[in-house]
Design an enzyme around this catalytic site. Structure first.
Site, short mmCIF file in Angstrom:
data_model
loop_
_atom_site.label_atom_id
_atom_site.label_comp_id
_atom_site.label_asym_id
_atom_site.label_seq_id
_atom_site.Cartn_x
_atom_site.Cartn_y
_atom_site.Cartn_z
N ASP A 178 0.81 -1.23 0.00
CA ASP A 178 0.00 0.00 0.00
C ASP A 178 0.84 1.27 0.00
O ASP A 178 0.59 2.19 -0.78
CB ASP A 178 -0.93 0.03 1.23
CG ASP A 178 -2.08 -0.95 1.10
OD1 ASP A 178 -2.24 -1.54 0.01
OD2 ASP A 178 -2.81 -1.14 2.09
N ARG A 208 2.66 4.93 17.23
CA ARG A 208 2.24 6.03 16.32
C ARG A 208 2.87 7.36 16.69
O ARG A 208 3.39 8.05 15.81
CB ARG A 208 0.71 6.12 16.25
CG ARG A 208 0.01 4.83 15.81
CD ARG A 208 0.67 4.16 14.65
NE ARG A 208 0.07 2.88 14.32
CZ ARG A 208 0.66 1.95 13.58
NH1 ARG A 208 1.88 2.15 13.10
NH2 ARG A 208 0.05 0.82 13.33
N ASP A 250 -5.68 4.03 14.17
CA ASP A 250 -4.36 4.57 13.82
C ASP A 250 -4.43 5.87 13.02
O ASP A 250 -3.59 6.75 13.20
CB ASP A 250 -3.54 3.51 13.10
CG ASP A 250 -3.06 2.43 14.06
OD1 ASP A 250 -2.78 2.76 15.22
OD2 ASP A 250 -2.96 1.25 13.65
N SER A 293 -3.98 -8.55 8.67
CA SER A 293 -3.38 -7.23 8.77
C SER A 293 -2.56 -7.23 10.05
O SER A 293 -3.08 -7.48 11.13
CB SER A 293 -4.47 -6.17 8.84
OG SER A 293 -3.92 -4.99 9.37
N1 ARG Z 1 -6.40 -2.51 17.44
C1 ARG Z 1 -5.06 -2.14 17.77
C2 ARG Z 1 -4.99 -0.69 18.13
O1 ARG Z 1 -5.86 0.05 17.74
C3 ARG Z 1 -4.06 -2.48 16.66
C4 ARG Z 1 -4.23 -1.72 15.39
C5 ARG Z 1 -3.33 -2.18 14.27
N2 ARG Z 1 -3.55 -3.57 14.03
C6 ARG Z 1 -3.36 -4.24 12.92
N3 ARG Z 1 -3.52 -5.51 12.97
N4 ARG Z 1 -3.01 -3.68 11.81
O2 ARG Z 1 -4.10 -0.28 18.83
#
Ligand code: ARG
Length: 404
Positions: free
Chosen positions: A14, A95, A124, A175
């Protein structure tokens, strides 16, 4: 000068396609920034070269592993941060540190926009954009997947048409987001919340049903931070890495949870955070020994609020910063050693010792010779229960006492 966009670059499909996609949609030059938060996997130089091959005018790689461990994971450890009592904030912690490096790059390369590869459904995107706004209110945000209709199918088609040096056939059903504090896995068959995770979901942990012989670690903390394991000095990063390896071998830190996202969706996520879970268990127990009761009780509430703020993308917010100061002040005496047994999916504390201990053997003992004057308990309870006694008498007088 052309407009410039700094893109949070992972090296995956991506964001690789995102480089050209953003360029075509906006006419801007793209600077790709990859941040190492201990996610492992591909060599960062390979990733940097790929960004350039995909059309980035600059590609910037930041090794943020020590910074992430020290300035992000350690405060989470101090807070015993477990969202919904289970999730150690793995992605939520990374992040803000990624954003710090994106903003720094934006300044360095005079970009006016920062882009990320998040969809419009998750936490995110909020964490990225609120963090960007908090550090650099003048910068604009762009999410090609969300704002420029960069779907997975379109990405594959684009990459193949341009012969971009990126794998398009390898389709992981999941993911995944990972860093040194843990790993998050979602989508695919896990979206049916009755389906149990299969073995291939896990990489940081081995099957807790077939553990090797039990492991035991003695972790020394100073100021709430691990500084030694089994007598060897460690940095925060080394402490996490070592516990990831040792607790991971015992299948510790597997978490399967339906969680409340900030955007209002309930989502199923599977996590592995062996080091984080073992360290939090040890740290929390050392607090039990060294933090005074009222402070400990209040800190639990603060820690939970801190955790929710961080989950909700408020890392750089004034409240989060103020709570940081409170939590830091609670850690001054969190020093000493914790012995922890690692086995069969569980990290169990079996011993603790500290110069700063508030545990007084002579007060606590039920053996002969204790120094606790039991005769004082009577008067204490008399006064402590006074208000309840008065209320009960009033209730009885008015005939409104609870029916027995
Ligand atoms: N749900 C988790 C959070 O919001 C992880 C988010 C990213 N997860 C992922 N499998 N891409 O902190």
């Amino acid at each position: 000068m052309a407009e410039r966009v700094v893109l949070a670059y992972s090296g995956g499909l991506d964001t690789s396609v995102g480089i050209g996609w953003i360029g075509e949609a906006t006419g801007a030059e793209v600077i790709a920034v990859a941040v190492d938060v201990g996610q492992g996997g591909e060599n960062l130089e390979t990733i940097r070269q790929r960004a350039l091959a995909c059309g980035a005018v600059e590609a910037y790689v930041a090794d943020a592993r020590e910074e992430f461990a020290t300035e992000y994971c350690m405060p989470a450890l101090a807070a015993n941060a477990l969202y919904m009592d289970r999730y150690p904030l793995v992605s939520a912690l990374s992040r803000p540190v990624i954003v710090k490096h994106l903003v720094r790059a934006a300044r360095q390369f005079e970009a006016d926009t920062v882009a990320h590869g998040c969809t419009g459904k998750g936490n995110d995107q909020v964490r990225f954009e609120v963090s960007i706004t908090s550090l650099a209110p003048d910068l604009k945000c762009l999410a090609p997947v969300r704002d420029l209709a960069l779907t997975r199918a379109a990405a594959i088609e684009y990459a193949e048409r341009r012969s971009l040096p990126i794998e398009t056939t390898k389709s992981s059903p999941f993911s995944i987001d990972q860093n040194v504090w843990g790993r998050a896995v979602e989508t695919g068959f896990l979206e049916d919340i009755w389906n149990g995770p299969t073995k291939d979901v896990y990489t940081y942990t081995d099957d807790p049903g077939f553990p090797p012989i039990e492991d035991e670690a003695v972790i020394r903390f100073a100021g709430g931070v691990p500084v030694e394991i089994d007598g060897r000095a460690v940095t925060p990063l080394q402490a996490i890495q070592e516990m990831n390896r040792r607790a991971g071998a015992q299948g510790i830190g597997r978490i399967d949870i339906v969680e409340d996202r900030l955007v209002g969706i309930k989502s199923r996520e599977v996590y592995e955070a062996p080091g984080a879970v073992a360290l939090i268990a040890a740290h929390a127990e050392l607090e039990n020994v060294t933090v005074e009761r009222e402070l400990a009780r209040f800190k639990r509430t603060v820690g939970q609020r801190w955790t929710e703020l961080v989950y909700d993308g408020m890392w750089f917010s004034p409240l989060k910063r103020a709570l940081d100061a409170f939590i830091a002040s609670t850690q001054v005496f969190v020093e000493g050693e914790v012995r922890i047994t690692l086995h069969g999916g569980r990290a169990v504390v079996t011993g603790r010792r500290s110069e700063a201990s508030l545990y007084d053997f002579n007060l606590a003992t039920y053996d002969e010779g204790d120094t606790f004057d039991q005769s004082q308990a009577r008067g204490f309870i008399e006064l402590y229960g006074m208000q309840s006694k008065l209320a009960a008498a009033r209730d009885a007088k008015l005939g409104r006492a609870p029916v027995l």
